[in-house]
Enzyme design. Structure first.
Site, short mmCIF file in Angstrom:
data_model
loop_
_atom_site.label_atom_id
_atom_site.label_comp_id
_atom_site.label_asym_id
_atom_site.label_seq_id
_atom_site.Cartn_x
_atom_site.Cartn_y
_atom_site.Cartn_z
CD GLN A 96 89.43 113.31 108.55
OE1 GLN A 96 89.93 114.33 109.03
NE2 GLN A 96 88.14 113.00 108.65
CG HIS A 98 94.69 116.36 108.08
ND1 HIS A 98 93.41 116.70 107.70
CD2 HIS A 98 94.57 115.67 109.25
CE1 HIS A 98 92.56 116.24 108.60
NE2 HIS A 98 93.23 115.61 109.54
CD GLU A 133 93.73 115.25 113.09
OE1 GLU A 133 93.24 116.30 112.62
OE2 GLU A 133 93.19 114.14 113.00
CG HIS A 273 93.49 110.11 110.37
ND1 HIS A 273 94.28 110.90 109.56
CD2 HIS A 273 92.62 110.96 110.97
CE1 HIS A 273 93.91 112.17 109.67
NE2 HIS A 273 92.90 112.23 110.53
NE ARG A 292 85.41 115.29 104.41
CZ ARG A 292 85.60 116.59 104.30
NH1 ARG A 292 85.94 117.11 103.12
NH2 ARG A 292 85.44 117.37 105.34
#
Length: 425
Positions: A96, A98, A133, A273, A292
């Site tokens: 995935q 972001h 994140e 990642h 994804r």
């Protein structure tokens, strides 16, 4: 300050026991993948009010955002800007990436204008936020993080091509990828990514079979012998979980890392990642935007994925522990939405100040503590969590008298904290 009740996400890749063991409760009997502690509207925590009633945390914040968020509200649109998760991976999560803040906002607005329901399976953007994140490993934690150097990938794919039947379609694909990567051309990484992502089930299955029953070949480059072993293990591991999925081959373009307890990494927008296994504290901007690329049965939007991925090698983005003048243990990623503090308080010891900057959430993973502010107190035991509005500052964490072992808790607040002048890393 408010005691929280937090939702569990029962994704199939989750562990049945890891989160329950960490928090000291009985397992539910089903996979427990993520515990969400925050105010994201998709799964907000529930706050316990003094009169015994319960209210979703996002609604509690909206009722008096100035008291709850302070100055952070003006930057986050009166939303709690961060989300804390406990993540327990028994098997691999999807490959995935972001989106950036600009891409997320544009994508969300476009899907809203097109009338795509926010809960539709093919929807890409669930909100208007980006999702940087950070991950704090509680156990050994295996992950794929960003593209590895091209020369490493070229050697790996050349090795795999040599395991395949000479002249086969799979040998041709892997050999071409190895040659392109070895050239170092500017478009080589993107071309390899697209070629592998489009590999059919038959090709992926043939590579999986070749790794399972390898032929004897001459070493391609002894300097990369360890990478060959790791690549074969990755194909075998992911192929057993997602047989025939093109993500099995794409994964070999990425750095594979094994974090030890206490290791911390962060992942900025655009870097692909996948988390493979382990238990961790995960902190992020409050978003559920995920694009994804494989290792999943969920929606994969290849054009949007290609617009999002940054096709550059990434060095391991580790976050070292920092301490300030008060010797607080802090983890400060390069994002304004969040920072993490790990707090240990000892029986008979002094209280520890919370490095709070705006609102905060805390989670106790060992022992018991009492949070003390000028306005209220909140007692928390192992497995419990709380929401600390901005207006409660300053907060001290006290050990509970009579408790034996030290108490350990994690606290998340906004980035760029006050009181961290003189930070040491």
């Amino acid at each position: 300050m408010y005691l929280l009740d937090n939702p569990l996400r029962p994704y199939a890749w989750g562990s049945v026991t890891a989160i329950a063991d960490l928090l000291g409760r009985e397992p539910s009997g089903s996979p427990e993948a993520e515990l969400w502690i925050g105010a994201h509207p998709a799964s907000p925590s529930v706050a316990m009010l003094p009169d015994g009633t319960r209210t979703p945390l996002d609604q509690l914040i909206a009722a008096d955002s100035r008291a709850a968020l302070g100055g952070a509200g003006s930057r986050s649109g009166d939303r709690l800007p961060f989300l804390l998760k406990v993540l327990a991976a028994e098997s691999a999560l999807s490959l995935q990436v972001h989106p950036s803040l600009e891409q997320a906002a544009a994508g969300y607005d476009a899907e809203e204008a097109a009338g795509v329901p926010v809960d539709a399976a093919h929807r890409n953007y669930k909100d208007r936020s980006h999702k940087p994140e950070m991950l704090f490993a509680l156990t050994r934690f295996d992950a794929l993080c960003g593209f590895r150097p091209l020369e490493e990938s070229a050697a790996v794919f050349g090795f795999l091509a040599g395991l395949c039947e000479p002249g086969s379609e799979e040998a041709g694909l892997l050999g071409t990828v190895a040659t392109d990567l070895g050239s170092g051309a500017p478009a080589a990484l993107r071309n390899a990514f697209e070629a592998l992502l489009s590999a059919g089930v038959g090709i992926v299955a043939a590579v999986e079979a070749a790794v399972a029953f390898p032929r004897e070949i001459e070493p391609i480059d002894r300097d990369f012998a360890g990478y060959f072993t790791d690549a074969a293990a990755t194909v075998a591991e992911l192929g057993s979980q997602y047989p025939g999925d093109a993500g099995v081959l794409v994964a070999l373009l990425l750095n594979r890392v094994s974090l030890q307890p206490g290791d911390v990494i962060h992942l900025p927008a655009g870097h692909i990642h996948a988390y493979l296994s382990g238990l961790a504290i995960e902190v992020m901007a409050s978003s559920d935007n995920v694009l994804r690329g494989g290792l999943t049965s969920k929606h994969v939007d290849v054009p949007e994925l290609l617009r999002t991925v940054i096709f550059e090698p990434l060095a391991l983005p580790s976050v070292p522990a920092a301490t300030n003048l008060l010797d607080q243990e802090l983890y400060l990623p390069p994002y304004e939405e969040f920072q993490l503090q790990r707090i240990v308080v000892h029986h008979g010891g002094d209280p520890v100040p919370l490095a709070q900057n705006g609102p905060a959430v805390v989670l106790v993973v060992s022992g018991s503590v009492r949070l003390d502010s000028p306005k209220s107190d909140l007692s928390l035991e192992r497995g419990q969590s709380g929401f600390l509005p901005d207006i409660e500052q300053p907060v001290l964490v006290h050990p509970v008298q009579g408790a034996g072992s030290p108490a350990v808790l994690f606290a998340v607040t906004c980035g760029t904290p006050s009181g961290t002048e003189g930070v040491r890393r």
